[in-house]
Design an enzyme around this catalytic site. Structure first.
Site, PDB file in Angstrom:
ATOM      1  N   ASP A  21       0.849  -1.193   0.000  1.00 41.00           N
ATOM      2  CA  ASP A  21       0.000   0.000   0.000  1.00 41.00           C
ATOM      3  C   ASP A  21       0.887   1.247   0.000  1.00 41.00           C
ATOM      4  O   ASP A  21       1.658   1.462   0.931  1.00 41.00           O
ATOM      5  CB  ASP A  21      -0.901  -0.024   1.240  1.00 41.00           C
ATOM      6  CG  ASP A  21      -1.697   1.253   1.422  1.00 41.00           C
ATOM      7  OD1 ASP A  21      -1.913   1.963   0.423  1.00 41.00           O
ATOM      8  OD2 ASP A  21      -2.095   1.541   2.573  1.00 41.00           O
ATOM      9  N   ASP A  25      -4.129   3.870   2.720  1.00 38.07           N
ATOM     10  CA  ASP A  25      -5.564   3.611   2.894  1.00 38.07           C
ATOM     11  C   ASP A  25      -5.840   2.167   3.313  1.00 38.07           C
ATOM     12  O   ASP A  25      -7.002   1.772   3.434  1.00 38.07           O
ATOM     13  CB  ASP A  25      -6.338   3.954   1.619  1.00 38.07           C
ATOM     14  CG  ASP A  25      -5.998   3.047   0.435  1.00 38.07           C
ATOM     15  OD1 ASP A  25      -5.074   2.212   0.557  1.00 38.07           O
ATOM     16  OD2 ASP A  25      -6.651   3.193  -0.619  1.00 38.07           O
ATOM     17  N   ASP A  29      -1.866  -1.326  -3.800  1.00 36.35           N
ATOM     18  CA  ASP A  29      -2.195  -0.602  -5.023  1.00 36.35           C
ATOM     19  C   ASP A  29      -1.077  -0.747  -6.054  1.00 36.35           C
ATOM     20  O   ASP A  29      -0.027  -1.345  -5.787  1.00 36.35           O
ATOM     21  CB  ASP A  29      -2.471   0.869  -4.719  1.00 36.35           C
ATOM     22  CG  ASP A  29      -1.400   1.502  -3.831  1.00 36.35           C
ATOM     23  OD1 ASP A  29      -0.207   1.325  -4.122  1.00 36.35           O
ATOM     24  OD2 ASP A  29      -1.769   2.171  -2.834  1.00 36.35           O
ATOM     25  N   ASP A  98      -5.057 -10.853 -15.244  1.00 31.66           N
ATOM     26  CA  ASP A  98      -6.120 -11.803 -14.948  1.00 31.66           C
ATOM     27  C   ASP A  98      -7.316 -11.471 -15.825  1.00 31.66           C
ATOM     28  O   ASP A  98      -7.757 -10.317 -15.865  1.00 31.66           O
ATOM     29  CB  ASP A  98      -6.512 -11.714 -13.470  1.00 31.66           C
ATOM     30  CG  ASP A  98      -6.827 -13.072 -12.873  1.00 31.66           C
ATOM     31  OD1 ASP A  98      -7.543 -13.837 -13.527  1.00 31.66           O
ATOM     32  OD2 ASP A  98      -6.359 -13.353 -11.754  1.00 31.66           O
ATOM     33  N   ASP A 200      -9.635 -16.804 -15.656  1.00 32.18           N
ATOM     34  CA  ASP A 200     -10.374 -17.285 -14.503  1.00 32.18           C
ATOM     35  C   ASP A 200     -11.462 -18.270 -14.932  1.00 32.18           C
ATOM     36  O   ASP A 200     -12.245 -17.976 -15.846  1.00 32.18           O
ATOM     37  CB  ASP A 200     -10.994 -16.074 -13.785  1.00 32.18           C
ATOM     38  CG  ASP A 200     -11.638 -16.422 -12.481  1.00 32.18           C
ATOM     39  OD1 ASP A 200     -10.920 -16.863 -11.578  1.00 32.18           O
ATOM     40  OD2 ASP A 200     -12.866 -16.237 -12.353  1.00 32.18           O
ATOM     41  N   GLU A 257      -7.383 -21.248 -15.827  1.00 32.03           N
ATOM     42  CA  GLU A 257      -7.780 -21.891 -14.567  1.00 32.03           C
ATOM     43  C   GLU A 257      -8.932 -22.834 -14.886  1.00 32.03           C
ATOM     44  O   GLU A 257      -9.977 -22.397 -15.386  1.00 32.03           O
ATOM     45  CB  GLU A 257      -8.214 -20.843 -13.547  1.00 32.03           C
ATOM     46  CG  GLU A 257      -8.614 -21.478 -12.215  1.00 32.03           C
ATOM     47  CD  GLU A 257      -9.414 -20.555 -11.322  1.00 32.03           C
ATOM     48  OE1 GLU A 257      -9.312 -20.697 -10.097  1.00 32.03           O
ATOM     49  OE2 GLU A 257     -10.151 -19.698 -11.851  1.00 32.03           O
ATOM     50  N   HIS A 330      -3.944 -17.198  -4.653  1.00 33.55           N
ATOM     51  CA  HIS A 330      -4.889 -16.394  -3.869  1.00 33.55           C
ATOM     52  C   HIS A 330      -6.110 -17.186  -3.432  1.00 33.55           C
ATOM     53  O   HIS A 330      -6.875 -16.721  -2.569  1.00 33.55           O
ATOM     54  CB  HIS A 330      -5.335 -15.181  -4.690  1.00 33.55           C
ATOM     55  CG  HIS A 330      -6.137 -15.567  -5.898  1.00 33.55           C
ATOM     56  ND1 HIS A 330      -5.576 -16.171  -7.002  1.00 33.55           N
ATOM     57  CD2 HIS A 330      -7.459 -15.468  -6.166  1.00 33.55           C
ATOM     58  CE1 HIS A 330      -6.519 -16.418  -7.887  1.00 33.55           C
ATOM     59  NE2 HIS A 330      -7.675 -16.003  -7.409  1.00 33.55           N
ATOM     60  N   ASP A 331      -6.329 -18.369  -4.004  1.00 33.80           N
ATOM     61  CA  ASP A 331      -7.470 -19.212  -3.642  1.00 33.80           C
ATOM     62  C   ASP A 331      -7.073 -20.381  -2.746  1.00 33.80           C
ATOM     63  O   ASP A 331      -7.908 -21.249  -2.460  1.00 33.80           O
ATOM     64  CB  ASP A 331      -8.137 -19.774  -4.903  1.00 33.80           C
ATOM     65  CG  ASP A 331      -9.017 -18.756  -5.606  1.00 33.80           C
ATOM     66  OD1 ASP A 331      -9.478 -17.817  -4.940  1.00 33.80           O
ATOM     67  OD2 ASP A 331      -9.226 -18.903  -6.828  1.00 33.80           O
TER      68      ASP A 331
END
Length: 567
Positions: A21, A25, A29, A98, A200, A257, A330-331
């Site tokens: 970041d 915030d 990013d 992605d 995806d 995927e 990430h999954d």
């Protein structure tokens, strides 16, 4: 075997929300990624796979897209993205976007229009059905995020299909106008200079005609629709059209995927003369140990189960097609917690061992952010600490329905929740692990004081430097990329051993997946003093060296070695 740059590459996945970041915030990013490109350059990776950065309401953390041609406000602007692309390319790092085209957000202008009227020109961009006479729904399929796949739209009196969240309506790929729109979006990004796409759940875009009911298994409230949308009837037609219209016009890396895909299907998706994709992500190895309720009832697993899966894919794609290699993303939960040993005694050793095993198999290796540090699962105490829609919905569906106790579900969440891989990247031992000066969108793993990038970069014996060496060896020895794979000790429950062969060169890979010391008989060509140790995660002592001369070798807990000989 045909040589390709994407076969020789190492890919690093960035989950932007949790990476770095730059503005305080609490959300990672694009500028934060730019700040850390030199770190990735030092690691040696070739490609960044960037999880979605498009405009999104964030029902599913960016996988619900409301504008495919704009950047999410939290992440920055298109100007920032273009600067990221420029700075990455300056460092000879490619960017793989992605691509989420099975569904959009329900806030996408197309869907806003589609739901407003049956006469909307965008109505047929999505899948609509009335309820059947014998049911209050169009069919009995269950959503991957819990509940039914159907959501009622009062304005038009019909239901729309969503395989995932109700805020992620599925596209109707039968519509050629919709397909043209999606190809135009892909071209928009490729013309900006991106170097490929990770797609995806791309094998779910073709649904069976009539959308038949799925089988209802014991303990399930809904039917299994997978046979009617995973690898559907027109999937190869659509992918070949996509390749013909878009992909073939650029020099790209493409990976799909694909849940519910086997080796024979993978050959069709990735065969060199098929005109579809470079490689796929399958899910077989990350389902070992799944119980009655899948990841939410984890069980003990055996190394032979894992080896059987890897071996099937290594042999299955050796003639044609290509493997993607990954432990986590990430999954998935953290690799060292899922497949290794995240105790303080063995975390570093098992992290290096897992890296060795994966990176010396045949295929393109993927590193998920923090994997090179040995980041671990987090184990939050309360469900309210979790942000993942899948985890929150699963707690509701299993605990409130009485299928699992609170304690059973929390144990499963601690082992398998997707949020284990989504806690912020641990950059230093400063506040919030150096990820943000604000309040992070999800809490940082408390172990960041001991596990962080600053410590790892400064310690030449760290997992980071081990990954760095593995990546360098891959560039120096083509046998790691293109050599033939052969399994050894197939029935051993503790040792994963295999060879790689290319011309007169041989590699022997030995990985101990246990806390025990194990005696291994060496193949004849690796006996004696003529072999070279390319990499290992222990310092070799004289006693071990003597045992090698006798044709056997003692592997210490979680030890990994890669030997090279010329025959």
């Amino acid at each position: 075997m045909k040589h390709s740059w994407w076969k020789e590459a190492v890919v690093y996945q960035i989950y932007p929300r949790s990476f770095m970041d730059s503005d305080g915030d609490g959300v990672g990013d694009l500028q934060g990624i730019i700040m850390k490109l030199d770190y990735l350059k030092e690691l040696g990776i070739d490609v960044i796979w960037l999880s979605p950065v498009y405009r999104s309401p964030n029902d599913d953390n960016g996988y619900d897209i409301s504008d495919y041609r704009e950047i999410m406000d939290e992440f920055g602007t298109m100007e920032t993205f273009e600067r990221l692309l420029l700075e990455a390319h300056k460092r000879e790092i490619k960017i793989m976007m992605d691509l989420v085209v099975n569904h959009s957000s329900d806030e996408h202008p197309w869907f806003v229009e589609a739901r407003s009227s049956k006469d909307s020109p965008y109505r047929d961009y999505y899948i609509w059905r009335p309820a059947r006479e014998d049911s209050n729904l169009p069919n009995n399929w269950g959503s991957h995020f819990g509940g039914s796949v159907w959501e009622y739209e009062e304005t038009t009196g019909e239901y729309f299909l969503h395989l995932y969240s109700k805020k992620q309506p599925d596209f109707n790929w039968e519509n050629p106008k919709l397909r043209r729109e999606l190809y135009d979006i892909m071209t928009f990004w490729l013309d900006k200079g991106v170097d490929g796409f990770r797609m995806d759940v791309i094998n779910m875009i073709s649904k069976a005609e009539g959308l038949p009911d799925g089988e209802v298994y014991e303990g399930c409230a809904f039917g299994d629709g997978n046979p009617y949308y995973s690898n559907g009837p027109k999937i190869h037609e659509y992918l070949q059209e996509m390749n013909r219209e878009v992909l073939s016009k650029y020099d790209l890396i493409t990976v799909g995927e694909m849940p519910k895909v086997g080796v024979e299907q993978a050959k069709l998706y990735t065969g060199s003369d098929r005109g579809e994709l470079n490689m796929i992500f399958h899910f077989e190895h990350v389902t070992v140990g799944n119980g009655q309720f899948g990841r939410w009832s984890p069980m003990e697993w055996k190394l032979t189960e894992l080896k059987t899966i890897f071996n099937r894919w290594q042999y299955g794609l050796k003639e044609d097609g290509w493997n993607s290699l990954y432990w986590s993303n990430h999954d998935q939960p953290r690799a060292v917690s899922r497949f290794g040993d995240d105790s303080s005694e063995y975390r570093v050793l098992s992290g290096k061992m897992l890296a060795t095993c994966l990176h010396v198999l045949q295929g393109t290796p993927y590193i998920y952010q923090g994997e090179e540090l040995g980041m671990t699962n987090v184990g939050f105490e309360a469900v309210s600490d979790y942000r993942d829609i899948q985890t929150v919905n699963a707690y509701r569906d299993y605990v409130e329905a009485g299928k699992l106790t609170h304690e059973q579900m929390m144990n499963a969440i601690h082992q398998r929740s997707r949020d284990n891989g989504r806690t912020p990247m641990q950059w230093s031992d400063a506040g919030n692990a150096g990820f943000t000066s604000g309040v992070p969108w999800i809490a940082v793993n408390p172990n960041y004081k001991e596990i962080n990038a600053e410590q790892a970069v400064n310690d030449t014996d760290s997992i980071f430097h081990y990954y760095k060496k593995l990546i360098r060896l891959r560039k120096e020895h083509k046998i790691i990329v293109y050599g033939a794979f052969d399994i050894l000790l197939e029935e051993d429950e503790h040792i994963y051993a295999f060879t790689r062969s290319l011309g007169s060169e041989r590699l022997l890979v030995l990985c101990n997946f246990s806390r025990d010391t194990r005696l291994v008989e060496l193949p004849e060509e690796f006996q004696g003093s003529g072999k070279e140790l390319l990499i290992g995660n222990y310092k070799i002592n004289s006693a071990t060296e003597r045992s090698e001369e006798s044709g056997s070798l003692q592997l210490l807990p979680y030890e990994a070695r890669v030997y090279r000989v010329t025959v």
